[in-house]
Design a protein around this motif. Structure first.
Motif, PDB file in Angstrom:
ATOM      1  N   ARG A 156       0.032  20.056 -17.443  1.00 16.85           N
ATOM      2  CA  ARG A 156       0.026  19.450 -16.117  1.00 16.85           C
ATOM      3  C   ARG A 156      -0.811  18.172 -16.129  1.00 16.85           C
ATOM      4  NH1 ARG A 156      -2.133  23.081 -11.765  1.00 16.85           N
ATOM      5  NH2 ARG A 156      -3.621  23.718 -13.389  1.00 16.85           N
ATOM      6  N   THR A 157      -0.377  17.200 -15.332  1.00 18.21           N
ATOM      7  CA  THR A 157      -1.082  15.933 -15.230  1.00 18.21           C
ATOM      8  C   THR A 157      -1.188  15.551 -13.762  1.00 18.21           C
ATOM      9  OG1 THR A 157      -0.110  15.238 -17.327  1.00 18.21           O
ATOM     10  CG2 THR A 157      -1.139  13.525 -15.978  1.00 18.21           C
ATOM     11  N   SER A 158      -2.404  15.306 -13.308  1.00 13.93           N
ATOM     12  CA  SER A 158      -2.616  14.922 -11.909  1.00 13.93           C
ATOM     13  C   SER A 158      -2.195  13.471 -11.679  1.00 13.93           C
ATOM     14  CB  SER A 158      -4.102  15.071 -11.541  1.00 13.93           C
ATOM     15  OG  SER A 158      -4.511  16.407 -11.667  1.00 13.93           O
ATOM     16  N   ALA A 159      -1.841  13.190 -10.440  1.00 16.52           N
ATOM     17  CA  ALA A 159      -1.619  11.803 -10.052  1.00 16.52           C
ATOM     18  C   ALA A 159      -2.970  11.103  -9.931  1.00 16.52           C
ATOM     19  CB  ALA A 159      -0.862  11.736  -8.739  1.00 16.52           C
ATOM     20  N   GLN A 160      -2.952   9.792  -9.888  1.00 18.80           N
ATOM     21  CA  GLN A 160      -4.182   9.019  -9.672  1.00 18.80           C
ATOM     22  C   GLN A 160      -4.178   8.482  -8.243  1.00 18.80           C
ATOM     23  OE1 GLN A 160      -4.780   4.933 -11.296  1.00 18.80           O
ATOM     24  NE2 GLN A 160      -6.439   5.890 -12.450  1.00 18.80           N
ATOM     25  N   VAL A 161      -5.245   8.783  -7.514  1.00 16.25           N
ATOM     26  CA  VAL A 161      -5.367   8.344  -6.114  1.00 16.25           C
ATOM     27  C   VAL A 161      -6.450   7.269  -6.040  1.00 16.25           C
ATOM     28  CG1 VAL A 161      -5.859   9.067  -3.750  1.00 16.25           C
ATOM     29  CG2 VAL A 161      -4.674  10.631  -5.320  1.00 16.25           C
ATOM     30  N   GLN A 162      -6.057   6.065  -5.683  1.00 18.63           N
ATOM     31  CA  GLN A 162      -6.989   4.940  -5.537  1.00 18.63           C
ATOM     32  C   GLN A 162      -7.131   4.610  -4.055  1.00 18.63           C
ATOM     33  OE1 GLN A 162      -4.751   2.208  -8.052  1.00 18.63           O
ATOM     34  NE2 GLN A 162      -6.337   2.384  -9.624  1.00 18.63           N
ATOM     35  N   GLU A 163      -8.381   4.528  -3.553  1.00 16.42           N
ATOM     36  CA  GLU A 163      -8.627   4.365  -2.124  1.00 16.42           C
ATOM     37  C   GLU A 163      -9.453   3.114  -1.844  1.00 16.42           C
ATOM     38  OE1 GLU A 163      -9.069   9.026  -0.811  1.00 16.42           O
ATOM     39  OE2 GLU A 163     -10.714   8.026  -1.867  1.00 16.42           O
ATOM     40  N   ARG A 164      -9.270   2.629  -0.620  1.00 15.63           N
ATOM     41  CA  ARG A 164     -10.091   1.518  -0.134  1.00 15.63           C
ATOM     42  C   ARG A 164     -10.234   1.648   1.376  1.00 15.63           C
ATOM     43  NH1 ARG A 164      -9.358  -4.088   1.501  1.00 15.63           N
ATOM     44  NH2 ARG A 164      -7.100  -3.734   1.572  1.00 15.63           N
ATOM     45  N   MET A 165     -11.496   1.710   1.833  1.00 13.66           N
ATOM     46  CA  MET A 165     -11.767   1.830   3.268  1.00 13.66           C
ATOM     47  C   MET A 165     -11.877   0.440   3.881  1.00 13.66           C
ATOM     48  SD  MET A 165     -12.181   3.864   5.855  1.00 13.66           S
ATOM     49  CE  MET A 165     -12.640   5.475   5.241  1.00 13.66           C
ATOM     50  N   THR A 166     -11.109   0.228   4.947  1.00 13.07           N
ATOM     51  CA  THR A 166     -11.180  -1.033   5.681  1.00 13.07           C
ATOM     52  C   THR A 166     -11.808  -0.759   7.046  1.00 13.07           C
ATOM     53  OG1 THR A 166      -8.959  -0.760   6.601  1.00 13.07           O
ATOM     54  CG2 THR A 166      -9.143  -1.887   4.479  1.00 13.07           C
ATOM     55  N   GLY A 167     -11.837  -1.753   7.883  1.00 14.29           N
ATOM     56  CA  GLY A 167     -12.495  -1.616   9.182  1.00 14.29           C
ATOM     57  C   GLY A 167     -11.877  -0.568  10.090  1.00 14.29           C
ATOM     58  N   HIS A 168     -12.721  -0.031  11.008  1.00 11.49           N
ATOM     59  CA  HIS A 168     -12.294   0.926  12.029  1.00 11.49           C
ATOM     60  C   HIS A 168     -11.732   2.215  11.428  1.00 11.49           C
ATOM     61  CE1 HIS A 168     -12.976  -2.260  14.914  1.00 11.49           C
ATOM     62  NE2 HIS A 168     -12.137  -3.049  14.249  1.00 11.49           N
ATOM     63  N   GLY A 169     -12.261   2.636  10.285  1.00  6.92           N
ATOM     64  CA  GLY A 169     -11.894   3.918   9.714  1.00  6.92           C
ATOM     65  C   GLY A 169     -10.508   3.992   9.108  1.00  6.92           C
ATOM     66  N   ARG A 170      -9.969   2.871   8.687  1.00  5.07           N
ATOM     67  CA  ARG A 170      -8.651   2.870   8.039  1.00  5.07           C
ATOM     68  C   ARG A 170      -8.836   3.071   6.524  1.00  5.07           C
ATOM     69  NH1 ARG A 170      -4.230   0.448  10.409  1.00  5.07           N
ATOM     70  NH2 ARG A 170      -3.652  -0.477   8.396  1.00  5.07           N
ATOM     71  N   LEU A 171      -8.141   4.078   5.988  1.00  2.99           N
ATOM     72  CA  LEU A 171      -8.228   4.376   4.563  1.00  2.99           C
ATOM     73  C   LEU A 171      -6.890   4.038   3.910  1.00  2.99           C
ATOM     74  CD1 LEU A 171      -9.927   5.550   2.233  1.00  2.99           C
ATOM     75  CD2 LEU A 171      -8.905   7.782   2.749  1.00  2.99           C
ATOM     76  N   GLU A 172      -6.896   3.035   3.042  1.00  2.00           N
ATOM     77  CA  GLU A 172      -5.681   2.635   2.337  1.00  2.00           C
ATOM     78  C   GLU A 172      -5.668   3.294   0.962  1.00  2.00           C
ATOM     79  OE1 GLU A 172      -5.697  -1.595   2.237  1.00  2.00           O
ATOM     80  OE2 GLU A 172      -5.318  -1.808   4.396  1.00  2.00           O
ATOM     81  N   VAL A 173      -4.523   3.810   0.574  1.00  2.00           N
ATOM     82  CA  VAL A 173      -4.423   4.548  -0.678  1.00  2.00           C
ATOM     83  C   VAL A 173      -3.210   4.081  -1.478  1.00  2.00           C
ATOM     84  CG1 VAL A 173      -3.118   6.418   0.440  1.00  2.00           C
ATOM     85  CG2 VAL A 173      -4.286   6.856  -1.715  1.00  2.00           C
ATOM     86  N   VAL A 174      -3.373   4.023  -2.793  1.00  2.00           N
ATOM     87  CA  VAL A 174      -2.297   3.716  -3.741  1.00  2.00           C
ATOM     88  C   VAL A 174      -2.246   4.863  -4.752  1.00  2.00           C
ATOM     89  CG1 VAL A 174      -1.391   2.134  -5.468  1.00  2.00           C
ATOM     90  CG2 VAL A 174      -2.643   1.240  -3.493  1.00  2.00           C
ATOM     91  N   VAL A 175      -1.035   5.367  -5.022  1.00  3.41           N
ATOM     92  CA  VAL A 175      -0.867   6.490  -5.944  1.00  3.41           C
ATOM     93  C   VAL A 175      -0.128   6.024  -7.195  1.00  3.41           C
ATOM     94  CG1 VAL A 175       0.227   8.745  -6.289  1.00  3.41           C
ATOM     95  CG2 VAL A 175      -0.904   8.221  -4.119  1.00  3.41           C
ATOM     96  N   GLN A 176      -0.640   6.450  -8.323  1.00  3.01           N
ATOM     97  CA  GLN A 176       0.051   6.228  -9.594  1.00  3.01           C
ATOM     98  C   GLN A 176       0.282   7.584 -10.257  1.00  3.01           C
ATOM     99  OE1 GLN A 176      -2.386   3.430 -11.813  1.00  3.01           O
ATOM    100  NE2 GLN A 176      -1.241   1.714 -10.958  1.00  3.01           N
ATOM    101  N   PRO A 177       1.404   7.794 -10.951  1.00  2.00           N
ATOM    102  CA  PRO A 177       2.451   6.804 -11.186  1.00  2.00           C
ATOM    103  C   PRO A 177       3.179   6.426  -9.897  1.00  2.00           C
ATOM    104  CG  PRO A 177       3.192   8.968 -11.861  1.00  2.00           C
ATOM    105  CD  PRO A 177       1.741   9.108 -11.532  1.00  2.00           C
ATOM    106  N   TYR A 178       3.958   5.372  -9.978  1.00  2.00           N
ATOM    107  CA  TYR A 178       4.685   4.838  -8.830  1.00  2.00           C
ATOM    108  C   TYR A 178       5.552   5.934  -8.220  1.00  2.00           C
ATOM    109  CZ  TYR A 178       7.857   1.606  -6.376  1.00  2.00           C
ATOM    110  OH  TYR A 178       8.596   0.938  -5.438  1.00  2.00           O
TER     111      TYR A 178
END
Length: 341
Positions: A245-267
């Motif tokens: 088993r291989t987990s996905a990679q979760v990359q996060e970035r918090m922006t203003g007003h509590g917004r959490l942006e996330v990018v998942v790899q693999p595509y």
């Protein structure tokens, strides 16, 4: 020179060499009669011509210099015991006194065997001791002035012992992009082993004398790995399959007003992530709520505050990839925020 002869059943055009020896013959249809002086040879000797008639119907025959293909057969036992010789027999339509080349192709390659000479009626015998596995014997005639080339094959299979292959990785679960250390063992022997994945990747290497090989494999998703041993002259092929088993990679970035942006790899467009929001209440983190969303066409998603926000209270949020057939679940890091106005 060209000479024509006629029998009651099958007239034949004979083409002879200058010394009178026969080079080639061309039978005609039964009942045909070759006309007087109805045979000729081209200047270069490559083509013979004959005029024949049957029931007053005349016909021109043109014969090229291509040799006739002789019949060639080879027969042997379908199976043989390990370490025992086998005998194969055959016939050659070109008659006695012709030399035939003999080869054996086995798991180690193609080997030239002693040539054989045809005997009475074109019969011949090949004797050999085959190795384990499939042994393809081939006899071939190179051709001469009368006969063209010919070839015949026969396969003899010799049983091989069971070997067995075992494979394992250094762990059952990996992070995205991690390198798995793979160990392969072959039982009772050594040789070439290969590691293949369900993603179409493959790598081969040699074991050490004890039958052990070490390889590495980079992982980006759940993967099926198959270790295989091709076999040798003594031991049969073998394989073993495992899943990692291989987990996905979760990359996060918090922006203003509590917004959490996330990018998942693999595509992974269309795959799902879950946003979890917690608040710090009386010194403990308590879950406010969760929300599940699909990743967009860029494998991205955005989470926003789920419940009512109390100013100046610490909150935190993280995104979690929801496991599916392609990747195992993975959590992002908690990102804290506080609304001050």
């Amino acid at each position: 020179m060209a000479v024509a002869t006629t029998t009651n059943y099958a007239p034949t055009v004979w083409v002879d060499a200058a010394d009178g020896s026969a080079l080639r013959n061309y039978p005609l249809a039964a009942g045909e009669t070759i006309d007087y002086r109805g045979v000729a040879l081209s200047a270069d000797g490559a083509t013979a011509y004959a005029v024949s008639h049957l029931s007053h119907a005349y016909k021109l025959h043109v014969f090229t210099s291509e040799a006739q293909t002789p019949a060639l057969t080879l027969t042997g036992p379908a199976t043989a015991a390990p370490g025992k010789p086998v005998t194969l027999t055959g016939t050659f339509g070109g008659g006695a006194g012709k030399q035939l080349a003999v080869t054996r192709t086995d798991v180690t390659g193609t080997h030239d065997l002693a040539a054989v000479t045809t005997g009475a009626g074109g019969a011949f015998t090949v004797t050999d001791q085959p190795t384990g596995g499939d042994n393809v014997y081939a006899v071939s005639f190179a051709g001469d002035g009368t006969w063209g080339p010919a070839r015949a094959n026969a396969t003899v299979t010799v049983d091989r012992r069971n070997s067995g292959v075992w494979v394992e990785t250094d762990r059952p679960h990996y992070a995205y992009g991690a390198t798995a250390k793979v160990t392969i063992w072959v039982g009772h022997t050594s040789g070439t082993v290969c590691l293949a994945s369900n993603l179409g990747q493959s790598i081969c290497t040699e074991t050490d004398q004890s039958g052990v090989a070490h390889l590495t494999y980079d992982l980006v998703q759940n993967t099926t790995l198959t270790a295989s041993f091709a076999g040798n002259a003594t031991y049969a092929p073998a394989s073993m399959t495992i899943k990692v088993r291989t987990s996905a990679q979760v990359q996060e970035r918090m922006t203003g007003h509590g917004r959490l942006e996330v990018v998942v790899q693999p595509y992974r467009p269309g795959a799902k992530v879950r946003f979890t929001e917690q608040a710090l209440v009386h010194g403990a983190w308590r879950t406010v709520g969760t929300r599940t969303v699909k990743l967009d066409g860029n494998s991205r998603a955005t989470g926003t505050p789920i419940g009512p926000i109390v100013k100046k209270r610490p909150y935190r949020m993280r995104a979690s990839f929801i496991a599916d057939a392609t990747n195992a679940a993975a959590d992002g890091a908690w990102k804290t925020f506080k609304i001050t106005r």
